[in-house]
Scaffold this motif. Structure first.
Motif, mmCIF file in Angstrom:
data_model
loop_
_atom_site.group_PDB
_atom_site.id
_atom_site.type_symbol
_atom_site.label_atom_id
_atom_site.label_comp_id
_atom_site.label_asym_id
_atom_site.label_seq_id
_atom_site.Cartn_x
_atom_site.Cartn_y
_atom_site.Cartn_z
ATOM 1 N N ASN A 157 33.413 58.040 34.883
ATOM 2 C CA ASN A 157 33.727 56.800 35.588
ATOM 3 C C ASN A 157 33.556 55.622 34.641
ATOM 4 O OD1 ASN A 157 30.912 55.835 35.696
ATOM 5 N ND2 ASN A 157 30.603 57.563 37.104
ATOM 6 N N ALA A 158 33.624 54.428 35.156
ATOM 7 C CA ALA A 158 33.562 53.232 34.314
ATOM 8 C C ALA A 158 32.218 53.080 33.614
ATOM 9 C CB ALA A 158 33.852 51.995 35.156
ATOM 10 N N ASN A 159 31.171 53.719 34.140
ATOM 11 C CA ASN A 159 29.844 53.620 33.525
ATOM 12 C C ASN A 159 29.580 54.691 32.476
ATOM 13 O OD1 ASN A 159 29.028 51.412 35.148
ATOM 14 N ND2 ASN A 159 28.558 52.811 36.842
ATOM 15 N N THR A 160 30.449 55.688 32.383
ATOM 16 C CA THR A 160 30.242 56.763 31.406
ATOM 17 C C THR A 160 30.386 56.200 30.001
ATOM 18 O OG1 THR A 160 31.223 58.340 32.964
ATOM 19 C CG2 THR A 160 30.967 59.054 30.676
ATOM 20 N N ARG A 161 29.329 56.343 29.218
ATOM 21 C CA ARG A 161 29.351 55.769 27.875
ATOM 22 C C ARG A 161 29.243 56.822 26.776
ATOM 23 N NH1 ARG A 161 31.549 52.824 28.767
ATOM 24 N NH2 ARG A 161 30.278 51.453 30.050
ATOM 25 N N MET A 162 28.735 58.006 27.109
ATOM 26 C CA MET A 162 28.538 59.036 26.088
ATOM 27 C C MET A 162 28.641 60.412 26.727
ATOM 28 S SD MET A 162 25.151 59.713 23.657
ATOM 29 C CE MET A 162 25.499 58.370 22.505
ATOM 30 N N ILE A 163 29.162 61.364 25.935
ATOM 31 C CA ILE A 163 29.136 62.780 26.298
ATOM 32 C C ILE A 163 28.455 63.525 25.168
ATOM 33 C CG2 ILE A 163 30.515 64.837 26.781
ATOM 34 C CD1 ILE A 163 32.628 63.062 28.020
ATOM 35 N N SER A 177 35.557 76.081 21.417
ATOM 36 C CA SER A 177 36.830 76.404 20.776
ATOM 37 C C SER A 177 37.588 75.106 20.477
ATOM 38 C CB SER A 177 37.673 77.289 21.689
ATOM 39 O OG SER A 177 38.052 76.562 22.858
ATOM 40 N N GLU A 178 38.653 75.236 19.711
ATOM 41 C CA GLU A 178 39.505 74.062 19.470
ATOM 42 C C GLU A 178 40.063 73.538 20.786
ATOM 43 O OE1 GLU A 178 43.520 72.698 17.005
ATOM 44 O OE2 GLU A 178 42.616 74.676 16.652
ATOM 45 N N GLN A 179 40.384 74.447 21.716
ATOM 46 C CA GLN A 179 40.920 74.038 23.006
ATOM 47 C C GLN A 179 39.920 73.211 23.794
ATOM 48 O OE1 GLN A 179 43.935 74.119 24.026
ATOM 49 N NE2 GLN A 179 43.490 73.235 26.040
ATOM 50 N N ASP A 180 38.625 73.554 23.680
ATOM 51 C CA ASP A 180 37.593 72.746 24.340
ATOM 52 C C ASP A 180 37.637 71.309 23.834
ATOM 53 O OD1 ASP A 180 36.201 74.537 26.129
ATOM 54 O OD2 ASP A 180 35.428 75.565 24.373
ATOM 55 N N TRP A 181 37.719 71.179 22.525
ATOM 56 C CA TRP A 181 37.762 69.826 21.958
ATOM 57 C C TRP A 181 39.022 69.082 22.419
ATOM 58 C CZ3 TRP A 181 33.696 67.508 20.205
ATOM 59 C CH2 TRP A 181 32.670 68.225 19.590
ATOM 60 N N ARG A 182 40.148 69.796 22.496
ATOM 61 C CA ARG A 182 41.387 69.161 22.947
ATOM 62 C C ARG A 182 41.273 68.687 24.392
ATOM 63 N NH1 ARG A 182 43.823 67.677 18.390
ATOM 64 N NH2 ARG A 182 44.077 69.434 16.956
ATOM 65 N N GLN A 183 40.586 69.463 25.189
ATOM 66 C CA GLN A 183 40.362 69.065 26.585
ATOM 67 C C GLN A 183 39.530 67.791 26.641
ATOM 68 O OE1 GLN A 183 41.484 70.501 29.422
ATOM 69 N NE2 GLN A 183 41.391 72.726 29.313
ATOM 70 N N LEU A 184 38.504 67.730 25.827
ATOM 71 C CA LEU A 184 37.659 66.539 25.798
ATOM 72 C C LEU A 184 38.456 65.317 25.342
ATOM 73 C CD1 LEU A 184 34.792 65.277 26.027
ATOM 74 C CD2 LEU A 184 34.494 65.826 23.594
ATOM 75 N N ILE A 185 39.233 65.486 24.287
ATOM 76 C CA ILE A 185 40.044 64.380 23.776
ATOM 77 C C ILE A 185 40.969 63.830 24.850
ATOM 78 C CG2 ILE A 185 41.925 63.825 22.178
ATOM 79 C CD1 ILE A 185 40.566 65.832 20.212
ATOM 80 N N GLU A 186 41.592 64.712 25.598
ATOM 81 C CA GLU A 186 42.513 64.284 26.651
ATOM 82 C C GLU A 186 41.816 63.421 27.701
ATOM 83 O OE1 GLU A 186 45.430 66.284 30.065
ATOM 84 O OE2 GLU A 186 44.647 67.500 28.421
ATOM 85 N N LEU A 187 40.542 63.746 27.980
ATOM 86 C CA LEU A 187 39.818 63.019 29.023
ATOM 87 C C LEU A 187 39.288 61.665 28.563
ATOM 88 C CD1 LEU A 187 37.739 65.856 30.762
ATOM 89 C CD2 LEU A 187 39.850 64.770 31.550
ATOM 90 N N ILE A 188 38.994 61.497 27.267
ATOM 91 C CA ILE A 188 38.285 60.281 26.840
ATOM 92 C C ILE A 188 39.065 59.409 25.861
ATOM 93 C CG2 ILE A 188 36.088 61.486 27.166
ATOM 94 C CD1 ILE A 188 35.802 61.505 24.088
ATOM 95 N N GLN A 189 40.237 59.833 25.426
ATOM 96 C CA GLN A 189 40.907 59.113 24.345
ATOM 97 C C GLN A 189 41.240 57.661 24.690
ATOM 98 O OE1 GLN A 189 44.501 61.196 23.359
ATOM 99 N NE2 GLN A 189 45.125 61.454 25.488
ATOM 100 N N ASP A 190 41.386 57.353 25.967
ATOM 101 C CA ASP A 190 41.691 55.977 26.353
ATOM 102 C C ASP A 190 40.503 55.299 27.036
ATOM 103 O OD1 ASP A 190 41.714 57.529 28.612
ATOM 104 O OD2 ASP A 190 43.501 56.599 29.487
ATOM 105 N N LYS A 191 39.285 55.827 26.802
ATOM 106 C CA LYS A 191 38.098 55.287 27.469
ATOM 107 C C LYS A 191 37.040 54.886 26.450
ATOM 108 C CE LYS A 191 38.803 57.942 31.721
ATOM 109 N NZ LYS A 191 40.142 58.432 31.330
#
Length: 384
Positions: A157-163, A177-191
């Protein structure tokens, strides 16, 4: 009378101290805390002796001995084809835990949220709490302990600052896996979210799999802290020498905190590590097979036991499911039972959760031990 209120009122003595003390008191075989019971490489010990005798006994640069930072940059270049500036992007720290702490303090403010995957290393949540942030715990999916990406998406959400990422993962041995990292990138790349990637077991990867560092992904390059440990890699956990790598912008924030938390690491240890890394690059190349052999030896010893297990993908920990032995005991009680009745000490996995599943019946053993120790452990465990 003096009256002071604890900043961590629910925090007691760590389970590692508790179980190690139990092992000493009962004279039990200690496979709980994660440290080797075999010596460090002789050439590394000789390098330490030479460093002290050569006068490297005063404060180093607060950011770390430059030659060690250069060796680390070479390591990333060789493995990940990643160009790092050792001056602006690498800081040597006295262990990985202080690096984790400083990265969190540098970025987290009151009201910020930090996503933590449980089970998790026990320093993450207290560091977030001390920074005024809130930990948001997401269970990894057992028994493989993979990330449920829908849960992550729902938690941001808007308060999420770190994973906080930990790969290879302590205490389960799972790897991203590389796919795990790709999933993370998709979720946070614009945040506006920072990644703290705990990679202290980066060289302990088994069965031909590959370690993926956060920094090797261009989308994460400017928003990630990567934490590592020379102690885990070179069998010298007592030297308490680790590192943090980040972009210049993040490293400036990190060093603002670090200079007042510890200022610098230990000089002769850094000199010794730099010299050894330069002269013995084969050490890292041989490390996966070295520890995989120990994992396989330990697992072979308990193959005919009543414990169930999935071979660890990385780290030097192996989890065992004891459901077929004493399902009536929770994991803390099981560790107590093993210590008192069988003279062997493990770590309960539930302590790595904010709120562990009631059905959890897993305990963690460290296989960073001599073959003799592992064989003795196997003899004990097959009798349980």
């Amino acid at each position: 009378m003096l009256q002071l209120q604890s900043k961590l009122p629910s925090q007691g003595v760590t389970i590692f101290s508790v179980m190690t003390e139990l092992a000493h008191r009962l004279n039990a075989l200690n496979l709980s805390q994660g440290f080797p019971d075999f010596p460090a490489p002789p050439a590394l010990l000789e390098a330490l002796s030479q460093a002290t005798l050569s006068g490297y006994n005063q404060y180093p640069s607060g950011d770390g001995v430059l030659t060690l930072r250069q060796q680390l940059a070479t390591q990333f270049l060789t493995r990940d084809q990643l160009q790092l500036d050792p001056v602006t992007e690498i800081t040597i720290t006295p262990g990985a835990t202080i690096a984790i702490f400083c990265a969190i303090q540098a970025c987290i403010h009151a009201g910020d949220e930090v996503i933590i995957f449980d089970p998790s290393y026990d320093s993450y949540a207290p560091a977030v709490q001390l920074a005024g942030g809130t930990s948001v715990h997401i269970h990894l999916d057992a028994p493989s302990f993979q990330v449920n990406w829908q849960k992550v998406k729902d938690s941001i959400n808007a308060n999420t600052r770190m994973i906080i990422v930990n790969t290879p993962h302590n205490p389960t041995g799972a790897i991203w896996s590389e796919q795990d990292w790709r999933q993370l990138i998709e979720l946070i790349q614009d945040k506006n979210i920072v990644v703290l990637s705990d990679e202290v077991y980066e060289h302990l990867i088994f069965d031909g799999q590959k370690h993926h560092s956060a920094l090797q992904f261009p989308e994460l390059r400017e928003r990630s802290f990567v934490i590592g440990s020379f102690g885990k890699t070179y069998h010298v956990t007592g030297w308490k020498t680790g590192y943090c790598v980040a972009s210049p912008q993040l490293m400036r924030l990190f060093r603002q905190i670090y200079q007042f938390a510890n200022f610098c690491g230990t000089t002769p240890c850094q000199i010794a590590l730099a010299n050894y890394m330069q002269q013995h690059p084969e050490h890292i190349q041989e490390l996966p097979s070295f520890y995989q052999a120990k994992r396989d030896l330990f697992n072979a010893q308990i193959q005919n036991s009543r414990f169930d297990f999935i071979p660890s993908q990385g780290t030097y920990f192996q989890n065992l499911d004891y459901s077929a032995i004493r399902p009536d005991l929770n994991d803390i009680e099981m560790c107590q039972f093993l210590a008192e009745q069988h003279k062997i000490v493990a770590i309960p996995i539930s302590v790595f959760y904010r709120q562990a599943p009631e059905s959890l019946r897993l305990i963690r053993f460290c296989f960073a031990k001599t073959d003799q120790t592992l064989q003795r452990a196997g003899e004990i465990l097959v009798q349980c």
